[in-house]
Design a protein around this motif. Structure first.
Motif, PDB file in Angstrom:
ATOM      1  N   ASP A 103      12.190  12.890   0.832  1.00 51.54           N
ATOM      2  CA  ASP A 103      12.173  13.210  -0.602  1.00 51.54           C
ATOM      3  C   ASP A 103      12.892  12.140  -1.414  1.00 51.54           C
ATOM      4  OD1 ASP A 103      10.673  15.494  -1.016  1.00 51.54           O
ATOM      5  OD2 ASP A 103      12.292  16.843  -0.432  1.00 51.54           O
ATOM      6  N   SER A 104      14.066  11.718  -0.927  1.00 52.28           N
ATOM      7  CA  SER A 104      14.849  10.728  -1.669  1.00 52.28           C
ATOM      8  C   SER A 104      14.113   9.406  -1.769  1.00 52.28           C
ATOM      9  CB  SER A 104      16.196  10.478  -0.989  1.00 52.28           C
ATOM     10  OG  SER A 104      16.898  11.665  -0.831  1.00 52.28           O
ATOM     11  N   ALA A 105      13.420   9.023  -0.681  1.00 47.53           N
ATOM     12  CA  ALA A 105      12.682   7.758  -0.718  1.00 47.53           C
ATOM     13  C   ALA A 105      11.631   7.793  -1.815  1.00 47.53           C
ATOM     14  CB  ALA A 105      12.029   7.489   0.633  1.00 47.53           C
ATOM     15  N   LEU A 106      11.081   8.991  -2.064  1.00 47.65           N
ATOM     16  CA  LEU A 106      10.039   9.115  -3.076  1.00 47.65           C
ATOM     17  C   LEU A 106      10.605   9.231  -4.485  1.00 47.65           C
ATOM     18  CD1 LEU A 106       7.752  11.523  -1.076  1.00 47.65           C
ATOM     19  CD2 LEU A 106       7.229   9.169  -1.686  1.00 47.65           C
ATOM     20  N   PHE A 142       0.818  -1.216   0.000  1.00 46.29           N
ATOM     21  CA  PHE A 142       0.000   0.000   0.000  1.00 46.29           C
ATOM     22  C   PHE A 142       0.851   1.265   0.000  1.00 46.29           C
ATOM     23  CE2 PHE A 142      -2.737  -3.243   1.971  1.00 46.29           C
ATOM     24  CZ  PHE A 142      -3.783  -3.210   1.081  1.00 46.29           C
ATOM     25  N   ARG A 143       2.083   1.139  -0.486  1.00 48.47           N
ATOM     26  CA  ARG A 143       2.974   2.289  -0.345  1.00 48.47           C
ATOM     27  C   ARG A 143       2.494   3.503  -1.131  1.00 48.47           C
ATOM     28  NH1 ARG A 143       7.431   2.544  -4.171  1.00 48.47           N
ATOM     29  NH2 ARG A 143       7.044   1.055  -5.836  1.00 48.47           N
ATOM     30  N   HIS A 144       1.871   3.265  -2.310  1.00 46.65           N
ATOM     31  CA  HIS A 144       1.431   4.423  -3.099  1.00 46.65           C
ATOM     32  C   HIS A 144       0.351   5.205  -2.363  1.00 46.65           C
ATOM     33  CE1 HIS A 144       3.966   3.472  -6.406  1.00 46.65           C
ATOM     34  NE2 HIS A 144       3.500   2.235  -6.452  1.00 46.65           N
ATOM     35  N   VAL A 145      -0.558   4.467  -1.727  1.00 43.11           N
ATOM     36  CA  VAL A 145      -1.622   5.123  -0.963  1.00 43.11           C
ATOM     37  C   VAL A 145      -1.026   5.839   0.254  1.00 43.11           C
ATOM     38  CG1 VAL A 145      -3.804   4.770   0.228  1.00 43.11           C
ATOM     39  CG2 VAL A 145      -3.185   3.291  -1.687  1.00 43.11           C
ATOM     40  N   LEU A 146      -0.171   5.124   0.977  1.00 41.49           N
ATOM     41  CA  LEU A 146       0.392   5.684   2.214  1.00 41.49           C
ATOM     42  C   LEU A 146       1.299   6.879   1.943  1.00 41.49           C
ATOM     43  CD1 LEU A 146       1.274   2.333   4.041  1.00 41.49           C
ATOM     44  CD2 LEU A 146      -0.453   3.992   4.769  1.00 41.49           C
ATOM     45  N   GLU A 147       2.033   6.812   0.828  1.00 38.55           N
ATOM     46  CA  GLU A 147       3.039   7.845   0.591  1.00 38.55           C
ATOM     47  C   GLU A 147       2.486   9.050  -0.166  1.00 38.55           C
ATOM     48  OE1 GLU A 147       6.191   5.711  -1.305  1.00 38.55           O
ATOM     49  OE2 GLU A 147       6.598   4.506   0.483  1.00 38.55           O
ATOM     50  N   GLU A 193      14.184   4.035  -1.391  1.00 42.72           N
ATOM     51  CA  GLU A 193      12.899   3.468  -0.970  1.00 42.72           C
ATOM     52  C   GLU A 193      13.102   2.049  -0.422  1.00 42.72           C
ATOM     53  OE1 GLU A 193      10.117   4.743  -0.448  1.00 42.72           O
ATOM     54  OE2 GLU A 193       8.403   3.547  -1.118  1.00 42.72           O
ATOM     55  N   VAL A 194      13.904   1.253  -1.120  1.00 43.82           N
ATOM     56  CA  VAL A 194      14.201  -0.101  -0.638  1.00 43.82           C
ATOM     57  C   VAL A 194      14.940  -0.019   0.703  1.00 43.82           C
ATOM     58  CG1 VAL A 194      15.532  -2.197  -1.084  1.00 43.82           C
ATOM     59  CG2 VAL A 194      14.225  -1.145  -2.931  1.00 43.82           C
ATOM     60  N   ALA A 195      15.903   0.900   0.775  1.00 43.88           N
ATOM     61  CA  ALA A 195      16.676   1.065   2.014  1.00 43.88           C
ATOM     62  C   ALA A 195      15.761   1.421   3.178  1.00 43.88           C
ATOM     63  CB  ALA A 195      17.747   2.143   1.827  1.00 43.88           C
ATOM     64  N   LYS A 196      14.692   2.163   2.873  1.00 49.92           N
ATOM     65  CA  LYS A 196      13.746   2.537   3.924  1.00 49.92           C
ATOM     66  C   LYS A 196      13.073   1.304   4.507  1.00 49.92           C
ATOM     67  CE  LYS A 196       9.612   4.232   3.091  1.00 49.92           C
ATOM     68  NZ  LYS A 196       8.604   5.121   2.470  1.00 49.92           N
ATOM     69  N   PHE A 197      12.593   0.417   3.621  1.00 44.13           N
ATOM     70  CA  PHE A 197      11.874  -0.768   4.092  1.00 44.13           C
ATOM     71  C   PHE A 197      12.783  -1.745   4.827  1.00 44.13           C
ATOM     72  CE2 PHE A 197       8.918   0.589   0.666  1.00 44.13           C
ATOM     73  CZ  PHE A 197       7.809   0.766   1.481  1.00 44.13           C
ATOM     74  N   VAL A 198      14.091  -1.683   4.541  1.00 43.66           N
ATOM     75  CA  VAL A 198      15.026  -2.573   5.226  1.00 43.66           C
ATOM     76  C   VAL A 198      15.527  -1.939   6.527  1.00 43.66           C
ATOM     77  CG1 VAL A 198      17.256  -3.719   5.049  1.00 43.66           C
ATOM     78  CG2 VAL A 198      15.749  -3.625   3.053  1.00 43.66           C
ATOM     79  N   THR A 221       0.241  10.065   6.444  1.00 46.09           N
ATOM     80  CA  THR A 221       0.263   8.598   6.521  1.00 46.09           C
ATOM     81  C   THR A 221       1.658   8.053   6.219  1.00 46.09           C
ATOM     82  OG1 THR A 221      -0.590   8.578   4.258  1.00 46.09           O
ATOM     83  CG2 THR A 221      -2.168   8.178   6.038  1.00 46.09           C
ATOM     84  N   HIS A 222       2.417   8.759   5.407  1.00 42.65           N
ATOM     85  CA  HIS A 222       3.776   8.308   5.108  1.00 42.65           C
ATOM     86  C   HIS A 222       4.628   8.326   6.382  1.00 42.65           C
ATOM     87  CE1 HIS A 222       7.588   8.791   2.355  1.00 42.65           C
ATOM     88  NE2 HIS A 222       7.599   7.683   3.061  1.00 42.65           N
ATOM     89  N   ILE A 223       4.629   9.469   7.053  1.00 43.64           N
ATOM     90  CA  ILE A 223       5.572   9.668   8.164  1.00 43.64           C
ATOM     91  C   ILE A 223       4.997   9.205   9.502  1.00 43.64           C
ATOM     92  CG2 ILE A 223       6.757  11.485   9.477  1.00 43.64           C
ATOM     93  CD1 ILE A 223       6.901  12.837   6.518  1.00 43.64           C
ATOM     94  N   LEU A 224       3.699   9.356   9.692  1.00 44.54           N
ATOM     95  CA  LEU A 224       3.140   9.009  11.007  1.00 44.54           C
ATOM     96  C   LEU A 224       2.456   7.641  11.029  1.00 44.54           C
ATOM     97  CD1 LEU A 224       1.782  12.474  12.177  1.00 44.54           C
ATOM     98  CD2 LEU A 224       3.964  11.384  12.681  1.00 44.54           C
ATOM     99  N   VAL A 225       2.343   6.978   9.869  1.00 43.65           N
ATOM    100  CA  VAL A 225       1.773   5.631   9.874  1.00 43.65           C
ATOM    101  C   VAL A 225       2.787   4.622   9.331  1.00 43.65           C
ATOM    102  CG1 VAL A 225      -0.046   4.137   8.977  1.00 43.65           C
ATOM    103  CG2 VAL A 225      -0.592   6.480   9.646  1.00 43.65           C
ATOM    104  N   GLN A 226       3.264   4.859   8.104  1.00 47.49           N
ATOM    105  CA  GLN A 226       4.126   3.858   7.493  1.00 47.49           C
ATOM    106  C   GLN A 226       5.458   3.688   8.239  1.00 47.49           C
ATOM    107  OE1 GLN A 226       6.357   4.511   3.883  1.00 47.49           O
ATOM    108  NE2 GLN A 226       5.261   2.867   2.854  1.00 47.49           N
ATOM    109  N   LEU A 227       6.117   4.796   8.533  1.00 49.25           N
ATOM    110  CA  LEU A 227       7.424   4.682   9.189  1.00 49.25           C
ATOM    111  C   LEU A 227       7.319   4.031  10.573  1.00 49.25           C
ATOM    112  CD1 LEU A 227       9.307   8.011   8.218  1.00 49.25           C
ATOM    113  CD2 LEU A 227       8.910   5.951   6.878  1.00 49.25           C
TER     114      LEU A 227
END
Lengths: 200, 191
Positions: free
Chosen positions: B80-83, B18-23, B89-94, B28-34
């Motif tokens: 910004d870089s993650a987007l 759901f990254r497209h929706v969350l981001e 973006e991969v580094a974020k999920f890891v 939702t990107h910063i206060l939910v996904q992270l």
């Protein structure tokens, strides 16, 4: 004792990592990072042709006689582009006053070529008293836009109401077609100083 | 252990799916996904796991690593870089599960109560700085998001501070022997 050394190692690693991630703590945002990178790398801007409000095609890249100060706009912008335009007008007046009229070119580049045809560009020019001699208003071709915006580090996003939000700044391009510096959209003195540097 | 790993994997999978929706929205990107990604890392560590190595004593090294990770992902340019970059973006999920969630949980378990208190105070004040910054900044801090969105993000931070401080302060008003009783209960479970 081992815990102490492990903590020191972790702290050194962490500090080094964050130092690199922020260009030595000087850039926490993408915008400031791009300005630092521009000054360091002086990247070439793409040699695209812009259609000016007077209908001429003007090259942006190499082999120009003049230094270019460029800003990115869309003419239906109700807010920051108008303010930016008034600072550009001030910069133009300064350039005339200091006798740099034949050495510095000002271009307001529209990133919305669909809406901004010649009539709209001309109207925007009239509002800000841009007569084309020093300062012209132009639009980029839609096909050139992605690489143009990429090269200048401009990010344009839709505001959901038919308009756009975008980072606004003055970009100084030396006559050899290289981006030398990016200053705040209201930093007239800074733009003039950076433009002068390219003339020496 | 198995169900913890399964839930952690499900959370990470959901964050990716759901990254497209969350981001699309910074809130939702910063206060939910992270936070969810950090939580998934923390889930990998069984409760009350205290590493018995001498280097991890007191949890300092582990917590420094976690704080480094948090500091990095607090930078607007990282978001910004993650987007804009698939690699980041991969580094974020890891990195959020493995370099924040895991060491935070492990380090916290062996941290002295004073260190925990210090970190809690730091966390609340940092959230406060974020709330102030994003509600008051006159310019776009993230190139990827609208100014009106970043303002909502600021108020989001404010709501988070409210609930987190409630969560951390409420136990302080409970009678002291309530804690003593509960700890006595758990330790006196008949074998």
């Amino acid at each position: 004792m081992k815990a102490f050394f492990a903590s020191i190692a972790a702290a050194v690693f962490g500090a080094t990592f964050l130092w690199n991630a922020t260009d030595g703590l000087s850039a926490l945002t993408t915008e400031s990072a791009r300005r630092i990178a521009v000054v360091r790398d002086n990247p070439y801007v793409p040699d695209v042709r812009l259609e000016t409000m007077s209908g001429e095609m003007e090259r942006l890249g190499v082999d120009r006689k003049r230094t270019v100060v460029a800003e990115f706009i869309y003419t239906s912008c109700p807010t920051i582009c108008r303010t930016g335009g008034s600072y550009f007008a001030r910069l133009r007046n300064q350039i005339v006053a200091e006798g740099l009229a034949d050495q510095v070119r000002l271009i307001s580049i529209s990133f919305d070529p669909e809406t901004d045809r010649r009539a709209e560009l001309t109207q925007y020019g009239n509002i800000h008293d841009a007569d084309g001699a020093i300062w012209t208003v132009a639009r980029a071709r839609a096909t050139d836009l992605p690489r143009l915006l990429e090269a200048f580090g401009v990010v344009v996003i839709s505001d959901g109401f038919g308009g756009f939000e975008h980072n606004t700044a003055m970009h100084i391009v030396s006559p050899d077609g290289r981006l030398r510096s990016v200053v705040d959209f209201d930093d007239v003195a800074g733009a003039l100083r950076e433009a002068r540097k390219t003339l020496q | 252990m198995m169900w913890r790993v399964t839930i952690a994997a499900l959370i990470v999978f959901a964050c990716i799916a759901f990254r497209h929706v969350l981001e699309r929205d910074p809130v939702t990107h910063i206060l939910v996904q992270l936070p969810l990604l950090i939580l998934s890392g923390a889930l990998l560590v069984p409760p009350n796991t205290v590493l018995a190595y001498s280097w991890s004593k007191g949890g300092y090294a582990l917590l420094i690593i976690a704080v480094t990770g948090i500091a990095f992902w607090m930078l607007p340019r990282s978001i910004d870089s993650a987007l804009s970059s698939d690699l980041v973006e991969v580094a974020k999920f890891v990195s959020l599960p493995l370099f924040i969630g895991v060491p935070l949980k492990l380090g916290w378990a062996s941290a002295h109560p004073i260190l925990r208190g210090f970190l809690k105070a730091e966390a609340l004040s940092m959230l406060g700085v974020m709330a102030f910054l994003y509600t008051h900044a006159p310019v776009r801090i993230c190139n990827s998001y609208l100014v009106s969105d970043q303002e909502r993000l600021g108020y989001g931070f404010l709501i988070v501070i409210f609930f987190v401080s409630l969560l951390w302060v409420t136990p302080l008003f409970a009678p002291r022997n309530a804690f003593r009783n509960s700890s006595a209960r758990t330790s006196s479970v008949p074998a």
